[in-house]
Design a protein around this motif. Structure first.
Motif, PDB file in Angstrom:
ATOM      1  N   PRO A   1      37.666  29.083  41.482  1.00  0.00           N
ATOM      2  CA  PRO A   1      38.120  30.516  41.234  1.00  0.00           C
ATOM      3  C   PRO A   1      37.485  31.699  41.910  1.00  0.00           C
ATOM      4  O   PRO A   1      37.886  32.783  41.507  1.00  0.00           O
ATOM      5  N   GLU A   2      36.629  31.260  42.787  1.00  0.00           N
ATOM      6  CA  GLU A   2      35.865  32.450  43.530  1.00  0.00           C
ATOM      7  C   GLU A   2      36.918  33.255  44.410  1.00  0.00           C
ATOM      8  O   GLU A   2      36.714  34.411  44.504  1.00  0.00           O
ATOM      9  N   SER A   3      37.611  32.366  44.839  1.00  0.00           N
ATOM     10  CA  SER A   3      38.963  33.141  45.902  1.00  0.00           C
ATOM     11  C   SER A   3      39.713  34.101  44.858  1.00  0.00           C
ATOM     12  O   SER A   3      40.160  35.319  45.462  1.00  0.00           O
ATOM     13  N   GLU A   4      39.923  33.546  43.677  1.00  0.00           N
ATOM     14  CA  GLU A   4      40.671  34.622  42.704  1.00  0.00           C
ATOM     15  C   GLU A   4      39.852  35.631  42.543  1.00  0.00           C
ATOM     16  O   GLU A   4      40.391  36.874  42.236  1.00  0.00           O
ATOM     17  N   LYS A   5      38.594  35.814  42.170  1.00  0.00           N
ATOM     18  CA  LYS A   5      37.562  36.758  41.831  1.00  0.00           C
ATOM     19  C   LYS A   5      37.758  37.694  43.270  1.00  0.00           C
ATOM     20  O   LYS A   5      37.607  38.798  43.117  1.00  0.00           O
ATOM     21  N   PHE A   6      37.751  37.206  44.391  1.00  0.00           N
ATOM     22  CA  PHE A   6      37.845  38.003  45.790  1.00  0.00           C
ATOM     23  C   PHE A   6      38.971  38.725  45.598  1.00  0.00           C
ATOM     24  O   PHE A   6      39.170  39.910  45.828  1.00  0.00           O
ATOM     25  N   GLU A   7      40.099  38.052  45.277  1.00  0.00           N
ATOM     26  CA  GLU A   7      41.292  38.668  45.315  1.00  0.00           C
ATOM     27  C   GLU A   7      41.584  39.847  44.457  1.00  0.00           C
ATOM     28  O   GLU A   7      41.993  40.849  44.671  1.00  0.00           O
ATOM     29  N   LYS A   8      40.541  39.715  43.224  1.00  0.00           N
ATOM     30  CA  LYS A   8      40.800  40.673  42.005  1.00  0.00           C
ATOM     31  C   LYS A   8      39.989  42.050  42.508  1.00  0.00           C
ATOM     32  O   LYS A   8      40.347  43.039  42.351  1.00  0.00           O
ATOM     33  N   VAL A   9      38.770  41.634  43.444  1.00  0.00           N
ATOM     34  CA  VAL A   9      38.130  42.997  43.878  1.00  0.00           C
ATOM     35  C   VAL A   9      38.917  43.688  44.890  1.00  0.00           C
ATOM     36  O   VAL A   9      39.125  45.038  44.899  1.00  0.00           O
ATOM     37  N   VAL A  10      39.520  43.034  45.968  1.00  0.00           N
ATOM     38  CA  VAL A  10      40.352  43.507  46.905  1.00  0.00           C
ATOM     39  C   VAL A  10      41.532  44.233  46.457  1.00  0.00           C
ATOM     40  O   VAL A  10      41.791  45.342  46.834  1.00  0.00           O
ATOM     41  N   ASP A  11      42.464  43.550  45.416  1.00  0.00           N
ATOM     42  CA  ASP A  11      43.463  44.203  44.587  1.00  0.00           C
ATOM     43  C   ASP A  11      43.040  45.555  43.968  1.00  0.00           C
ATOM     44  O   ASP A  11      43.726  46.638  44.118  1.00  0.00           O
ATOM     45  N   THR A  12      41.960  45.533  43.337  1.00  0.00           N
ATOM     46  CA  THR A  12      41.371  46.576  42.457  1.00  0.00           C
ATOM     47  C   THR A  12      41.237  47.918  43.402  1.00  0.00           C
ATOM     48  O   THR A  12      41.567  49.064  43.191  1.00  0.00           O
TER      49      THR A  12
END
Length: 410
Positions: free
Chosen positions: A15-26
């Protein structure tokens, strides 16, 4: 032979890549709302771009850059930071002649040869904003407020430290006073600071060694030597930050680690990261565009460490969404593929298990994928020409006659 990732370079798996995506999307959502537009920059540049902009006495240039000669005989560096590349692009494409002011953002990997530790990798990721053409203190306040809003949107608690490091008019006097002070205390400085403090004494203020930190606590403060224009600018920035309810702490020893900064500098620091406490930082660099061959252009910006932010946030909740098609037999599988194609073309997330395992195994797969619905195409559905739609959280199941009716129920 077993291959592993090179030290300091890490894979990001779910799920780390999903966390990365969350930061970038925000990040993108917040900065686009403020009128910033994305610029996509090269990962490597002529090494002289960084030695000239970042500064030859900085640790980045002296120790940390990845430099190599390419097949054309050019000396190339993997980018250690984003601002220099953004300025180069701004000049090269003549943007200054097309727009009264420019607001850009970027996201991407940076490279520095450092000792790997939590929050510090040799390939790391930054998201940054740059503003060209605005000299007013309101631009400083807006950029800092934007950074504050971004961290708030990510639910990251960090303290803002603020300072002004003056300009080419007032900094020389301060440099002289600081040099005198450091000469008197050079016996207490680390080897790095001894080797460079005469060329750039402000670098000592940024040193992380405890012995140097103890010395600079007693050093002259740059805010005592600001010229009238810099002092007025700094006071206005603070006034506007108070107006926008952005809390800050003044730190007269804050200089940032790069040579191009002028006037306003700032850092957001978290007390939950140990030594690597800075999660976002930036400031003004009013002389850099001119130094790199462009016209005199005021500018400012910030960069956020995505890797460090990821250490401070929870993995996003994987909400249930979309459809998982569960089939029985070859005919059911073929109809399932047609249904997946139909749903995806209509914008619905849809998956199917090509292994065609048991009904139970396919339902487990649907649950692992966090699908909201399972669409069942079994023997009864095939014989009577309908689809079974099952809501996985509630277990509620109903018959649907056509794909179009299914789409309306989702």
């Amino acid at each position: 032979m077993e291959f592993k990732a090179i030290r300091g370079v890490e894979d990001l798996l779910p799920p780390e890549s999903e966390k990365f995506e969350k930061v970038v999307d925000t990040f993108k959502k917040v900065v686009k709302r403020a009128g910033f537009k994305e610029v996509i920059l090269p990962i490597f540049e002529d090494v002289r771009l960084f030695t000239r902009s970042v500064g030859e006495t900085t640790d980045i240039v002296q120790k940390e850059m990845y430099v190599f000669e390419d097949k054309g005989g050019r000396t190339i560096a993997l980018r250690p930071e984003g601002t220099a590349s953004a300025v180069r692009a701004y000049i090269e494409h003549g943007v200054f002649a097309k727009e009264p002011f420019t607001k850009w953002f970027y996201v991407g990997p940076m490279f520095r040869f450092e000792r790997p530790q939590a929050g510090r990798r040799r390939q790391f990721f930054q998201a940054g904003c740059e503003v060209f053409g605005l000299e007013q203190p309101g631009a400083d306040a807006e950029v800092i407020y934007l950074a504050h809003s971004l961290l708030k949107a990510l639910a990251v608690e960090a303290e803002l430290e603020l300072n002004s490091i003056g300009c080419s008019s007032c900094r020389p006097e301060y440099r002289g006073k600081l040099l005198e002070f450091l000469e008197e205390n050079k016996g207490q400085l680390c080897e790095n600071c001894l080797s460079r403090f005469e060329r750039n004494p402000l670098r000592v203020l940024d040193c992380k060694e405890e012995q140097c930190r103890a010395v600079v606590e007693k050093a002259p403060k740059i805010t005592d030597y600001l010229c009238r224009e810099c002092k007025e600018h700094y006071e206005k920035v603070k006034e506007l930050l108070n107006l926008m309810e952005v809390p800050f702490k003044e730190n007269p020893l804050l200089v940032r680690g790069l040579d191009y900064y002028t006037r306003t500098v700032f850092e957001f620091k978290s007390d939950k990261l140990g030594a690597q406490s800075t999660v976002l930082a930036g400031g003004r660099y009013d002389n850099l565009v001119e130094q790199l061959g462009g016209p005199k252009t005021p500018a400012l910006g910030f960069a956020m460490g995505i890797d460090r932010i990821m250490l401070l946030i929870e993995s996003p909740d994987r909400k249930r969404e979309g459809v998982f098609v569960v089939t029985r037999g070859e005919e059911g599988y073929r109809k399932g593929l047609e249904l997946v194609k139909f749903l995806r073309e209509k914008g619905v997330k849809a998956e199917i298990d090509h292994r065609q395992g048991s009904f139970k195994a396919q339902m487990k797969a649907a649950d692992r994928c966090r699908a909201k619905f399972a669409v069942i195409i079994g023997e009864e559905e095939l014989q009577n020409d309908f689809l079974s739609l099952k809501e996985l959280e509630t277990g509620k199941q109903e018959k649907v006659e056509t794909p179009e009716e299914l789409l309306a129920r989702l």
